[in-house]
Design a protein around this motif. Sequence first.
Motif, short mmCIF file in Angstrom:
data_model
loop_
_atom_site.label_atom_id
_atom_site.label_comp_id
_atom_site.label_asym_id
_atom_site.label_seq_id
_atom_site.Cartn_x
_atom_site.Cartn_y
_atom_site.Cartn_z
N SER A 1 0.84 -1.20 0.00
CA SER A 1 0.00 0.00 0.00
C SER A 1 0.87 1.24 0.00
N ASP A 2 0.26 2.34 -0.40
CA ASP A 2 0.95 3.62 -0.45
C ASP A 2 0.44 4.51 0.68
N SER A 3 1.31 5.32 1.25
CA SER A 3 0.91 6.19 2.37
C SER A 3 -0.18 7.18 1.96
N ALA A 4 -0.30 7.49 0.67
CA ALA A 4 -1.36 8.41 0.21
C ALA A 4 -2.75 7.83 0.45
N ASP A 5 -2.85 6.50 0.59
CA ASP A 5 -4.13 5.84 0.82
C ASP A 5 -4.37 5.47 2.28
N LYS A 6 -3.44 5.86 3.16
CA LYS A 6 -3.56 5.56 4.58
C LYS A 6 -4.48 6.59 5.26
N PHE A 7 -5.21 6.15 6.27
CA PHE A 7 -6.04 7.06 7.05
C PHE A 7 -6.07 6.58 8.50
N ASP A 8 -6.42 7.49 9.40
CA ASP A 8 -6.49 7.15 10.82
C ASP A 8 -7.87 6.58 11.11
N SER A 9 -7.93 5.29 11.29
CA SER A 9 -9.20 4.60 11.55
C SER A 9 -9.57 4.61 13.02
N GLY A 10 -8.63 5.00 13.88
CA GLY A 10 -8.88 5.00 15.32
C GLY A 10 -8.85 3.61 15.93
#
Length: 135
Positions: free
Chosen positions: A57-66
């Motif tokens: 995966s690429d960091s551009a597609d990462k998000f904080d899901s909690g």
Amino acid sequence: MANDPIRRSDEEWRGQLSPEQYTVCRCCTTESPFSGRWWNHKQAGQCRCAACGYPLSDSADKFDSGTGWPSCTRPAGDVAVSEHADDNHGTHRGEVWCARCESHLGHLFPDGPAPTGLRYCIDTATLDFQADAAR
């Protein structure tokens, strides 16, 4: 399936991976939330399979899901991961594996943000990171 699949014996995987990586990647366990090396990592780059180095995966597609695990909305490409049904623990979810070496990576849930609506929730023990400058 990814190009150049990697097949190793159980003994070879044990010799290559740390004990935690082995139990998560090869025995399908899950690490504790908020405990792994990469769960709150923010640097730009690419997550790769810790077992074989395949781009995941690429960091551009990462998000904080909690949730305490790194989450992204999509894999690095159409063949980066394979998905399997997981009906363990009284719930239905998708299990995510590395398409190249068949290591267990984490789980897939249909509660992510746009544009996919998916949350690939990945155990950090299964990951290595390559910064953008190093790519």
